[in-house]
Design a protein around this motif. Sequence first.
Motif, short mmCIF file in Angstrom:
data_model
loop_
_atom_site.label_atom_id
_atom_site.label_comp_id
_atom_site.label_asym_id
_atom_site.label_seq_id
_atom_site.Cartn_x
_atom_site.Cartn_y
_atom_site.Cartn_z
N GLY A 12 32.90 28.77 -15.10
CA GLY A 12 32.24 30.08 -15.01
C GLY A 12 33.18 31.02 -14.29
N GLY A 14 32.81 34.42 -13.81
CA GLY A 14 32.21 35.73 -13.49
C GLY A 14 32.63 36.15 -12.09
N PHE A 15 31.76 36.87 -11.42
CA PHE A 15 32.12 37.39 -10.10
C PHE A 15 32.48 36.29 -9.11
N ALA A 16 31.68 35.22 -9.11
CA ALA A 16 31.92 34.14 -8.15
C ALA A 16 33.18 33.36 -8.52
N ASP A 37 35.66 29.01 -19.06
CA ASP A 37 34.50 29.86 -19.35
C ASP A 37 34.19 29.78 -20.84
N SER A 38 32.93 29.93 -21.18
CA SER A 38 32.53 29.80 -22.59
C SER A 38 32.83 31.06 -23.40
N LYS A 45 29.44 43.56 -14.75
CA LYS A 45 28.08 43.95 -15.14
C LYS A 45 27.61 45.30 -14.58
N LEU A 81 30.75 24.10 -20.91
CA LEU A 81 30.37 22.87 -20.20
C LEU A 81 29.01 22.39 -20.70
N GLY A 109 26.26 31.55 -13.52
CA GLY A 109 25.48 32.78 -13.57
C GLY A 109 24.04 32.64 -14.04
N ASN A 249 21.58 29.71 -15.12
CA ASN A 249 22.08 29.17 -16.38
C ASN A 249 22.62 27.76 -16.13
N ASP A 284 24.90 33.23 -8.75
CA ASP A 284 23.48 33.29 -9.13
C ASP A 284 22.81 31.92 -9.27
N THR A 297 23.06 38.89 -6.43
CA THR A 297 23.93 40.03 -6.75
C THR A 297 25.40 39.62 -6.81
N ALA A 298 26.18 40.54 -7.39
CA ALA A 298 27.63 40.33 -7.45
C ALA A 298 28.22 40.34 -6.05
N GLN A 299 27.61 41.15 -5.16
CA GLN A 299 28.11 41.23 -3.79
C GLN A 299 28.05 39.85 -3.12
N TYR A 362 33.96 50.47 -7.32
CA TYR A 362 34.05 49.46 -8.38
C TYR A 362 35.48 49.34 -8.90
C1 LIG Z 1 23.28 45.03 -16.05
C2 LIG Z 1 23.53 44.41 -14.71
C3 LIG Z 1 23.90 45.20 -13.64
C4 LIG Z 1 24.14 44.65 -12.39
N1 LIG Z 1 24.50 45.47 -11.35
C5 LIG Z 1 24.79 44.94 -10.15
C6 LIG Z 1 25.19 45.78 -9.06
O1 LIG Z 1 25.25 47.01 -9.19
N2 LIG Z 1 25.52 45.17 -7.89
C7 LIG Z 1 25.47 43.82 -7.72
O2 LIG Z 1 25.81 43.34 -6.63
N3 LIG Z 1 25.04 43.01 -8.71
C8 LIG Z 1 24.71 43.52 -9.92
N4 LIG Z 1 24.28 42.72 -10.94
C9 LIG Z 1 24.13 41.26 -10.71
C10 LIG Z 1 25.49 40.58 -10.81
O3 LIG Z 1 26.17 40.98 -11.98
C11 LIG Z 1 25.32 39.07 -10.78
O4 LIG Z 1 24.62 38.72 -9.60
C12 LIG Z 1 26.71 38.41 -10.81
O5 LIG Z 1 27.31 38.63 -12.07
C13 LIG Z 1 26.61 36.92 -10.51
O6 LIG Z 1 27.88 36.38 -10.53
P1 LIG Z 1 28.11 34.88 -11.05
O7 LIG Z 1 29.57 34.64 -10.93
O8 LIG Z 1 27.16 33.96 -10.40
O9 LIG Z 1 27.69 34.92 -12.59
P2 LIG Z 1 28.32 35.77 -13.81
O10 LIG Z 1 29.09 36.94 -13.29
O11 LIG Z 1 27.20 36.02 -14.74
O12 LIG Z 1 29.33 34.74 -14.47
C14 LIG Z 1 28.93 33.54 -15.04
C15 LIG Z 1 30.03 33.08 -16.00
O13 LIG Z 1 29.77 31.73 -16.38
C16 LIG Z 1 30.05 31.56 -17.77
N5 LIG Z 1 29.28 30.39 -18.25
C17 LIG Z 1 27.93 30.27 -18.31
N6 LIG Z 1 27.59 29.03 -18.77
C18 LIG Z 1 28.74 28.36 -19.00
C19 LIG Z 1 29.05 27.05 -19.48
N7 LIG Z 1 28.08 26.16 -19.78
N8 LIG Z 1 30.35 26.71 -19.62
C20 LIG Z 1 31.33 27.58 -19.30
N9 LIG Z 1 31.11 28.83 -18.83
C21 LIG Z 1 29.83 29.23 -18.69
C22 LIG Z 1 29.61 32.89 -18.36
O14 LIG Z 1 30.22 33.11 -19.61
C23 LIG Z 1 30.07 33.89 -17.29
O15 LIG Z 1 31.37 34.37 -17.52
C24 LIG Z 1 24.02 43.24 -12.21
C25 LIG Z 1 23.64 42.43 -13.29
C26 LIG Z 1 23.40 43.01 -14.53
C27 LIG Z 1 23.00 42.13 -15.68
#
Ligand SMILES: Cc1cc2nc3c(=O)[nH]c(=O)nc-3n(C[C@H](O)[C@H](O)[C@H](O)COP(=O)(O)OP(=O)(O)OC[C@H]3O[C@@H](n4cnc5c(N)ncnc54)[C@H](O)[C@@H]3O)c2cc1C
Length: 397
Positions: A12, A14-16, A37-38, A45, A81, A109, A249, A284, A297-299, A362
């Motif tokens: 994954g 994403g942000f983390a 990543d998939s 976001k 995965l 995420g 997820n 998340d 959140t992304a933060q 940003y």
């Molecule tokens: C429209 C929108 C606006 C937002 N605005 C804000 C904001 O202003 N401020 C803020 O702090 N937060 C905001 N958020 C929330 C923030 O985006 C999430 O909390 C953040 O993205 C979480 O980060 P993460 O790394 O956990 O997951 P994600 O950033 O979602 O990344 C998860 C990654 O895992 C990958 N993945 C998933 N399953 C698999 C698998 N089985 N195998 C391989 N890869 C996989 C996905 O493709 C993705 O790239 C917003 C969310 C949305 C939807």
Amino acid sequence: MESIQKPIVIVGAGFAGMTVALNLKNLNPSLPILVVDSVSNFIFKPLMYEVLSKEIRIWEAAPKFANIFSDAGITFLKNCLIKISFEDNILEFSDQLKLSYQYLVICTGSIPNSFSIKGIEENCYFFNDLNDLNKLKIFLKNYQKNPSQQKLFIVGGGPSGIELACKIKDIYIDQFEITIVEKSNEILHRNKIFNREESERALEKRKITVLLNSKVEEVSVNKISISSQDRINSFDKDIVIWTAGVKPNLSYLETNQITKKYERILVNNKLQIENYNNCFAIGDISIIEGMEDLPITAQVAMQEGNHLAKNIELLIRGKNPLPFEFQDNGEMISLGIGEASISALGLTLSGKLAFEVRRLIYASKLPDITESLKSASSWLFQKKTIFKKFLKKNNFN
Ligand SMILES: Cc1cc2nc3c(=O)[nH]c(=O)nc-3n(C[C@H](O)[C@H](O)[C@H](O)COP(=O)(O)OP(=O)(O)OC[C@H]3O[C@@H](n4cnc5c(N)ncnc54)[C@H](O)[C@@H]3O)c2cc1C
């Protein structure tokens, strides 16, 4: 110092995942890091609304993982995965690839949560990833050609619902009659008061209807049923956008494989998964014992990623990992084209200036991408370098 025989695998990006990978490589360039990543593109976001309104271009908010990671000297693999064997330290992917790891970070995420309400999956649009964004763009573009006003419902009065409603209203003016459906008695009930009040003003100014204390019971092809004060009303609809909740997820985990709380993976304050000290869950999908109230959140995801990079480096050096601490740096909400509201570090700001500040913040957080893309006349990337230093100094993380 521990000898590293197998890679540190981050699933994954994403942000983390992105934050842990880039920071870990910075701390120790010799570490073998594999990011999986998939999908092919990162999606920033919080900037998805600006992509919808064409205030920024898609590649600016969604750069390719291959570019980001090859620049940083990190191996990237596109794969999904499907299974983890924690006992054997083995991962299984959708194309039957098996990988073993020395350390594992999972951060896959969230996905929309329909709470099993009838018709949501089949008859609603979502706004959670690049795919959702593209589908919604196509729908809105097609309906723009329609001469009569269309009925658009947004379910969920959280940040996504409010930001989306204001943006769509500003892009399409009177093309859509917009109604927000919120089940509690106020919008943004988990957000800062200043941002809530600014949002209420922004919705009123745009004549967006808000139905409070209202719950969606069912969505069919042409109708949406909403219950309020013990009565169910059915309304005609052209489109319903569901932003009313997310769930982790975690499709690759077997039932009861590891300890969970509120459906998310329970980790200790060092971000480790119970019984597996070389495995971590951040972003998340996880919940930290004793810090259950942290927002999704992304933060939070980025701060966890940053902290985890330091902890993995400590573990490799044979030292004890440190407990995670969250620093609340405030929140920002976009309110239509060219406007926003910010409540951060004791400061409040709204309107056009807030919009510019939000974009600058940003810009500083966008992942580094190749020189060729940076020079492609991108406002965001030009400003990134200049403001990164300023923001770091002022602790806007
Ligand atoms: C429209 C929108 C606006 C937002 N605005 C804000 C904001 O202003 N401020 C803020 O702090 N937060 C905001 N958020 C929330 C923030 O985006 C999430 O909390 C953040 O993205 C979480 O980060 P993460 O790394 O956990 O997951 P994600 O950033 O979602 O990344 C998860 C990654 O895992 C990958 N993945 C998933 N399953 C698999 C698998 N089985 N195998 C391989 N890869 C996989 C996905 O493709 C993705 O790239 C917003 C969310 C949305 C939807």
